[in-house]
Design an enzyme around this catalytic site. Structure first.
Site, PDB file in Angstrom:
ATOM      1  N   ASP A 100     -80.677 119.891  18.827  1.00 23.08           N
ATOM      2  CA  ASP A 100     -81.704 120.611  17.727  1.00 23.08           C
ATOM      3  C   ASP A 100     -80.790 121.566  17.114  1.00 23.08           C
ATOM      4  O   ASP A 100     -79.885 122.113  17.601  1.00 23.08           O
ATOM      5  CB  ASP A 100     -83.176 120.912  18.170  1.00 23.08           C
TER       6      ASP A 100
HETATM    7  C1  BGC Z   1     -86.057 121.390  13.931  1.00 21.48           C
HETATM    8  C2  BGC Z   1     -85.897 119.924  13.871  1.00 21.48           C
HETATM    9  C3  BGC Z   1     -85.351 119.549  12.644  1.00 21.48           C
HETATM   10  C4  BGC Z   1     -84.166 120.334  12.353  1.00 21.48           C
HETATM   11  C5  BGC Z   1     -83.258 119.968  11.102  1.00 21.48           C
HETATM   12  C6  BGC Z   1     -84.878 122.119  13.479  1.00 21.48           C
HETATM   13  O1  BGC Z   1     -85.216 123.449  13.183  1.00 21.48           O
HETATM   14  O2  BGC Z   1     -86.661 121.921  15.113  1.00 21.48           O
HETATM   15  O3  BGC Z   1     -87.257 119.239  13.999  1.00 21.48           O
HETATM   16  O4  BGC Z   1     -85.044 117.982  12.505  1.00 21.48           O
HETATM   17  O5  BGC Z   1     -84.416 121.527  12.213  1.00 21.48           O
HETATM   18  O6  BGC Z   1     -83.906 120.375  10.093  1.00 21.48           O
END
Ligand code: BGC
Length: 745
Positions: A252
């Site tokens: 993530d």
């Molecule tokens: C989120 C993810 C997301 C990623 C990219 C993160 O903060 O937890 O779900 O895909 O950002 O935007």
């Protein structure tokens, strides 16, 4: 289910499709320098990682999010790139899709997402997000599907298949146990193995093993002491070892924490930055701390996905909006089947023919919901709000008036803009629990008094329910309950429409309002779909994917004092700062006592808890009324006793006794009547959405493979079947069991 047909050659398992080009891929790896390989293991831009330019292997392009292809960001961040061709279909959000209980629709939804990703030139969709909704306050409840693993797994599986059949890879997230946003970047989830396997990992297991999900996103949090992005047990032992995952793992965003940990314990791509899987990894290989074969394994997994997903040339994508008519039609069908009729005292709904003047009260009738909530937002080509939907669908001669009644609440988004912003925007409330503005209330009451029917829109918004922070409570915000009370005094003919992604405490408003629906954040066609339900063009058929508790304190993590954790609150990666400040807790700085989330309720999440502990709920898991009644009869299991490899087939008759076509979601739960293993009082094991003409009866069969009745045995560290007597409970909700029968396994 993956079945091996007796006497036939072994079928290809979904994950094995990824290894089709391994020989070629290995030959490529042999040609790459260490630098070239490591270049592939971290972000190139905020939403891409590098291919092998020298060999013409294209970069991998990622995109959010679960319910619409997110607008293009600038290369190094999330700010809008200002494109005009990057709009995409805004599909109903996760909990709304889940309320359809429809695998067919989830598949179509996935196809729509996958197709639009291709039109945007994207290779991997960062979704679906399938974490279990453990906390009613959870900031991402609206993105997630359900409190139940069987429902979340079935819909997640169909979604993944749809995305991947359309030629795009699905990156299932957040693996695993990312069930709270507070301190999500550091919280250590302490969970027993049985609970983890049966509840929290189940959707991921199904999507990997049966859906062939090509990518997995390790979550921000720790599980049993280790960050998910370097969790040997989760990534190497379970995901790759037991489930046979052959694709790639992508941390993530900001969720990578070390070089050695990530490199050795299962992470392929650091998103974002190259602090850990960049130069430091090259040094670690050169120092003999990380074998180069580990780097090769990562590159192989990435190239498998690259080979499986065709790169789209720049001149073939982003030519116009990504949104297609087919996706918009799917979004409408999902929205139509997601609306849940919570109650309908006195048959207020559908709106009667003699209603000539409708007062639509409540800002949520006009609030746009396509963006906000952080990552999971979409730039939609249009969005039909509830008010517009009602105007579109109102029969000739029906007049609709509107008053917002309460202010907007923008949480941290207003806070960041500073005090001047609030002065310039009197329609924005400074506090979430600001009482009704007398002038606005007066205007609303005048319209209400003058109408035949009031449609009162209440609930949350995407500043209240958002990634990066959990809600402090589930109270209705902005004086909404007091407004309902005032309206009821001038016009008791009220229908309540709750617009939210997660549950709210509606125990107070429920006493005031005779008919109520849950309307969700329902995509670009949401307003039309809602209006079709309210006007009775279609019977409501959504069913709750989570429990509405009577009060927050009843829910398991609160009742057991496991949440909120009494620890320092960390300023979170993106969003948590303002909310934590409101809670009176420290905002930034080092976390001295990182939070530990003890999942001591074990598998008793959601209805499993309420049922087992006999705690009354407001609206039960699976609940949802219709404009017709359904009859259940002639329930019969195909055998009396089953072996471990058998499938229990339950046949019954389902009838629509009403005078309009309708759809019912039949639900089959299982209760253990004997044995030594402890079980929740009942657990969902199968369900089916069935459409029935007026007066029609159909014979329906639901199936439960006996293997799905196993539990995780912590002594043997394996799945085990406990033989004994089972009661099969069939009905239209977890608290509306119509028929039962018993069988033995
Ligand atoms: C989120 C993810 C997301 C990623 C990219 C993160 O903060 O937890 O779900 O895909 O950002 O935007």
């Amino acid at each position: 289910m993956v079945l091996l047909l007796a006497g036939c050659a072994k079928q290809t398992l979904p994950q094995e499709k990824l290894t089709a080009h391994d020989a070629e891929i290995n030959a490529i790896i042999a040609q790459l320098s260490l630098d070239e390989k490591v270049q592939m293991l971290h972000s190139k831009t905020n939403m891409s990682s590098e291919g092998v330019p020298r060999l013409g292997i294209q970069d991998i392009k990622y995109c959010d999010g679960p319910f619409g292809i997110r607008e293009e960001g600038v290369p190094n961040g999330f700010m809008s790139a200002g494109w005009t061709t990057d709009s995409a279909t805004y599909f109903p959000t996760g909990s709304a899709l889940a309320a359809t209980w429809s695998e067919d629709l989830a598949y179509q939804y996935g196809v729509g997402m996958g197709t639009e990703a291709r039109r945007r030139g994207k290779d991997i969709i960062l979704g679906p997000a399938v974490n279990i909704q453990r906390l009613p306050v959870g900031g991402r409840t609206y993105e997630y599907f359900s409190e139940d693993p069987v429902l979340a797994a079935a819909l997640g599986l169909s979604y993944v298949k749809g995305v991947q059949d359309a030629g795009t890879a699905a990156c299932i997230k957040h693996f695993a146990l990312n069930n709270q946003e507070m301190n999500r970047g550091s919280v250590n989830v302490v969970v027993d193995e049985r609970t983890m396997r049966e509840i929290y990992l189940k959707p991921f297991e199904v999507m990997v093993k049966e859906g062939g999900a090509m990518a997995v996103m390790p979550a921000y949090n720790k599980v049993n002491g280790f960050y998910c992005s370097e969790n040997e047990h989760l990534l190497n032992e379970i995901l790759r070892g037991e489930w046979g995952f052959k694709g790639m793992t992508v941390s993530d965003w900001g969720g990578t924490h070390s070089t050695m940990g990530a490199a050795l314990h299962g992470l392929d791509v650091q998103m974002t930055g190259d602090t850990y899987l960049g130069p430091a990894l090259i040094d670690s290989v050169k120092a003999g701390k990380v074998p180069e074969s580990v780097v090769d394994d990562k590159v192989r997994e990435i190239l498998r996905v690259r080979y499986a997903v065709e790169a789209i040339p720049a001149d073939k994508c982003n030519l116009e909006t990504a949104s297609t008519p087919e996706s918009r039609a799917t979004a409408y069908e999902v929205a139509k089947r997601s609306v849940v009729l919570l109650k309908n005292n006195g048959g207020v709904l559908p709106i009667k023919k003699d209603v000539k003047k409708i007062a639509v009260i409540g800002r949520n009738a006009t609030a746009l919901t396509q963006s906000g909530g952080m990552g999971a937002g979409v730039k939609s080509p249009y969005e039909v709000t509830p008010l517009q939907g009602l105007q579109n669908r109102a029969p000739e001669g029906v007049e609709i008036t509107y008053a917002p009644a309460y202010k907007d609440y923008m949480g941290m988004f207003a806070f960041w803009r500073g005090p001047e912003f609030l002065k310039e925007h009197p329609e924005v409330a400074a506090e979430i629990d600001a009482p009704a503005d007398p002038k606005m209330l007066e205007e609303a009451l005048a319209l209400a008094a003058d109408a035949d029917l009031v449609l009162y829109f209440f609930g949350t918004n995407k500043s209240i329910e958002t990634e990066g922070s959990d809600r402090e409570n589930i109270d209705l915000p902005l004086g909404q309950e007091a407004i309902a009370e005032a309206i009821a005094k001038v016009n008791p003919n009220i229908v309540g429409v709750m617009i939210s992604g997660g549950p709210c405490d509606i125990s107070g408003i429920d006493k005031i309002i005779p008919a109520m629906v849950q309307g969700w954040w329902n995509g670009l066609e949401g307003g039309n779909a809602l209006a079709d339900v309210l006007f009775g063009n279609v019977a409501p058929s959504g069913k709750l994917p989570f429990t509405f508790p009577v009060k927050l304190a009843d829910s398991p993590a609160y009742a057991l004092d496991n949440y909120p954790q009494k620890a320092d609150v960390e300023g979170d990666l993106f969003g948590n700062m303002y909310r934590q400040d409101v809670q009176g807790q420290r905002r930034r700085g080092p976390v001295r006592y990182p939070a530990t989330a003890y999942y001591s309720e074990g598998p008793l999440v959601g209805y499993r808890w309420f049922d087992t502990k006999s705690i009354p709920v407001m609206y039960a898991f699976g609940h949802g009324l219709s404009y017709v009644d359904f009859s259940y009869s002639d329930m019969k299991a195909n055998k009396a006793k089953y072996g471990g490899k058998d499938v229990i087939k339950v046949k019954f008759k389902l009838g629509n006794t009403g005078s309009m076509p309708a759809e019912e979601v039949a639900q089959l739960y299982v209760r253990r009547l004997d044995g030594n293993v402890s079980w929740p009082v009942k657990e969902l094991k199968a369900f089916r959405r069935v459409s029935l003409d007026a007066g029609q009866t159909k014979v329906v069969t639901l199936e439960i493979p006996v293997s799905e009745l196993r539990y995780w045995n912590e002594q043997t560290n394996d799945w085990a079947l406990e033989s004994g007597t089972l009661e099969l409970l069939l009905g239209g909700a977890s608290d509306d069991i119509r028929l039962t029968t018993t069988v033995k396994i």
